[in-house]
Structure formats: structure tokens, C-alpha cells
Design a protein around this motif. Structure first.
Motif, PDB file in Angstrom:
ATOM      1  N   LYS A  63       0.850  -1.184   0.000  1.00  0.00           N
ATOM      2  CA  LYS A  63       0.000   0.000   0.000  1.00  0.00           C
ATOM      3  C   LYS A  63       0.887   1.235   0.000  1.00  0.00           C
ATOM      4  O   LYS A  63       1.996   1.217   0.533  1.00  0.00           O
ATOM      5  N   ALA A  64       0.388   2.315  -0.600  1.00  0.00           N
ATOM      6  CA  ALA A  64       1.113   3.584  -0.546  1.00  0.00           C
ATOM      7  C   ALA A  64       0.915   4.210   0.837  1.00  0.00           C
ATOM      8  O   ALA A  64      -0.164   4.074   1.430  1.00  0.00           O
ATOM      9  N   PRO A  65       1.929   4.871   1.377  1.00  0.00           N
ATOM     10  CA  PRO A  65       1.787   5.513   2.690  1.00  0.00           C
ATOM     11  C   PRO A  65       0.630   6.514   2.697  1.00  0.00           C
ATOM     12  O   PRO A  65       0.431   7.245   1.726  1.00  0.00           O
ATOM     13  N   ASN A  66      -0.121   6.521   3.781  1.00  0.00           N
ATOM     14  CA  ASN A  66      -1.241   7.461   3.969  1.00  0.00           C
ATOM     15  C   ASN A  66      -2.375   7.276   2.965  1.00  0.00           C
ATOM     16  O   ASN A  66      -3.235   8.136   2.839  1.00  0.00           O
ATOM     17  N   GLU A  67      -2.387   6.144   2.265  1.00  0.00           N
ATOM     18  CA  GLU A  67      -3.457   5.880   1.309  1.00  0.00           C
ATOM     19  C   GLU A  67      -4.766   5.652   2.056  1.00  0.00           C
ATOM     20  O   GLU A  67      -4.779   5.136   3.167  1.00  0.00           O
ATOM     21  N   ASP A  68      -5.861   6.052   1.448  1.00  0.00           N
ATOM     22  CA  ASP A  68      -7.179   5.871   2.047  1.00  0.00           C
ATOM     23  C   ASP A  68      -7.365   4.415   2.471  1.00  0.00           C
ATOM     24  O   ASP A  68      -7.039   3.486   1.721  1.00  0.00           O
TER      25      ASP A  68
END
Length: 278
Positions: A63-68
Motif C-alpha cells: 500500500k502507498a503511505p497514507n493511502e485511504d
């Protein structure tokens, strides 16, 4: 008669294919109660073995950091022997996707894509996928998240505020009166023509800068439906998340988190509002 029989056979085959049931029981990967391989590990990294354990791949959730939190991770599939990898996204949520059983969800995804079958791992299909064109999911998702983070940092410098009348304020306002910190206005329409929330952001001259739709929004000149997205006067589209936590009992625009999310996205992406007639 033959045509009807053929149709029935196709239907039965389709039903039978869809009815395939995956289960992971104490590390054994079972398809319709038949053991076809083994799965080891825990989120985010799983190793999937063939039945004789002569071949294996890893499946890592990313997952991308701070992704929803509602955005599903992508999967990096790697051949343990060669170290080569490629990425895929969960494309079919109806296939019993479960955030509590990511290992099974991953295998269902591989089953849908022909990389797992009645005999377990399909080495030929997996190698074709891994050695094929890069999906580029990480580059895209991490790049998009970087843009979102940068826009958030820019918006922070404006120290934005909204009052109960929908007036937008910023410490960076450039008005004739230095004490006038207004930069624009936001209004909400509920319900809009499609029955869902709609917000509109205007500059100080009441020019429409951006329109946000909760879901299924249609905007002239834009072919896709807008869902939790704001479209600007010049056709740019940005994600702005719906959030109703600010008004648990009775509505106040000053407490509307969705309104602030919309304004922050616009300002963070260069739409600084203000007056264009200065």
C-alpha cells in the motif's frame, strides 16, 4: 433440441466454474476439498507452494503511505527461484474478498486469472505474467500519493478556515484591506439533481472554481461519473474524500470536514481563489 442442450451444458459449466470453493486449512490450500498446494506466512507476505513443494511464489500486499483505508492494497507476485516479479490489483471483489483472509483472497485472485487451477499453481501462466509487461502499479500509486501529500503540505501553509456561511479564509489572502482574509466561498446542495450531495467552490468574484459530487455526478464536457471527486472550471479532476464526522448532531458548515477537504484539495493543487479582478 441440440441448441437447447448445448445452452444447458454451457450454463452448467459456468455454474460449476463459479462454484469452486477455496479453503486454507492449517496451511493446506484446498480447491473443492482437494489439496492442491500449501500456503505459509501472514499479512503482508505469503508463500504459495505447489503440491510437491518443488515450485513456489511469494505474494506480498503493498500500500502507498497514507493511502485511504478503503483502497485495497496491490499484490506483488514474485518467483522465488528467479527473483523476478510483477504486480496486480484485486479486480474482482465479488470473489469472496475478505480483509480478514487476505491469503485466501489472493489465491482467489490468482484463480480468476488462471494462475491457480485444479492442479495447483500454474507455473506457465505465472511465468508468463511475471516475465510480461510491468503493471507499474507501485510507480502509479506511490506517485499519486506523493502528489496528494505535496498538495496537503501546500494547503497547510494557507491555514484555511470556513465559517458557517460558507466563507473561506486564509492567512495568505491578498485583499486591499489587509484585515480581510476572505479568499472565496463554498456552498452545498442536498440533494442535487442526482439525489446526492454536491458542493460548489467560488472565488471572491463568484466565479465557479470547482464542483464536487458525492457519487454519480455528471459534469458537462466530462465523460465519466464523478464519485467523491471535484472537477475544476478548466477540467481537472481531484479526489476529495467525503467525511461526515464533523457534524454528529446538527449541521454547521464550519464543522463540515468534507467542505474543508474539497477546499484543501483545490488550494493544494494551485487554485488559490481570491479575486481575479484586482
Amino acid at each position: 433440441m441440440k441448441k437447447n442442450l448445448l445452452t444447458l451444458i454451457v450454463i452448467l459449466i459456468s455454474i460449476g466454474g463459479f462454484a469452486q470453493k477455496l479453503k486454507i486449512d492449517k496451511g493446506e490450500l484446498k480447491l473443492d476439498e482437494k489439496t492442491i498446494g500449501f500456503v505459509e506466512g501472514k499479512k503482508p507476505l505469503f508463500t504459495i507452494f505447489s503440491l510437491d513443494k518443488s515450485y513456489s511464489i511469494t505474494a506480498e500486499l503493498k500500500k502507498a503511505p497514507n493511502e485511504d483505508s478503503m483502497v485495497l492494497p496491490w499484490i506483488e507476485i514474485k518467483d522465488e527461484a528467479t527473483g523476478k516479479s510483477n504486480e496486480l490489483e484485486f479486480k474482482n471483489k465479488s470473489r469472496k474478498f475478505s480483509a480478514f483472509n487476505y491469503d485466501r483472497s489472493i489465491v482467489y485472485e490468482l484463480l480468476d486469472r488462471g494462475m491457480v487451477g485444479a492442479e495447483g499453481l500454474n507455473k506457465e501462466a505465472i511465468e508468463s505474467f511475471i516475465n510480461g509487461e510491468s503493471a507499474g502499479i507501485a510507480a502509479k500509486r506511490l506517485g499519486v500519493q506523493g502528489e496528494i501529500d505535496n498538495a496537503g503540505k501546500i494547503a497547510d501553509t494557507y491555514q484555511l478556515a470556513i465559517d458557517d456561511y460558507g466563507t473561506i479564509f486564509s492567512v495568505k489572502a491578498q485583499n486591499k484591506d489587509i484585515d480581510d482574509k476572505r479568499i472565496g466561498f463554498i456552498r452545498v446542495t442536498s440533494p442535487s439533481q442526482n439525489g446526492d450531495l454536491k458542493y460548489e467552490v467560488m472565488d471572491l468574484d463568484n466565479n465557479l472554481v470547482g464542483t464536487w459530487f458525492a457519487r454519480g455526478g455528471m459534469f458537462s464536457g466530462y465523460e465519466k461519473l464523478l464519485n467523491q471527486e471535484v472537477i475544476t472550471f478548466n477540467g481537472k479532476v481531484f479526489k476529495a474524500t467525503f467525511d461526515n464526522r464533523g457534524n454528529p448532531t446538527g449541521y454547521k458548515m464550519s464543522k463540515d470536514i468534507t467542505a474543508m477537504n474539497i477546499v484543501r484539495v483545490l488550494v493544494g493543487n494551485g487554485y488559490t481563489l481570491g479575486s481575479q479582478s484586482k
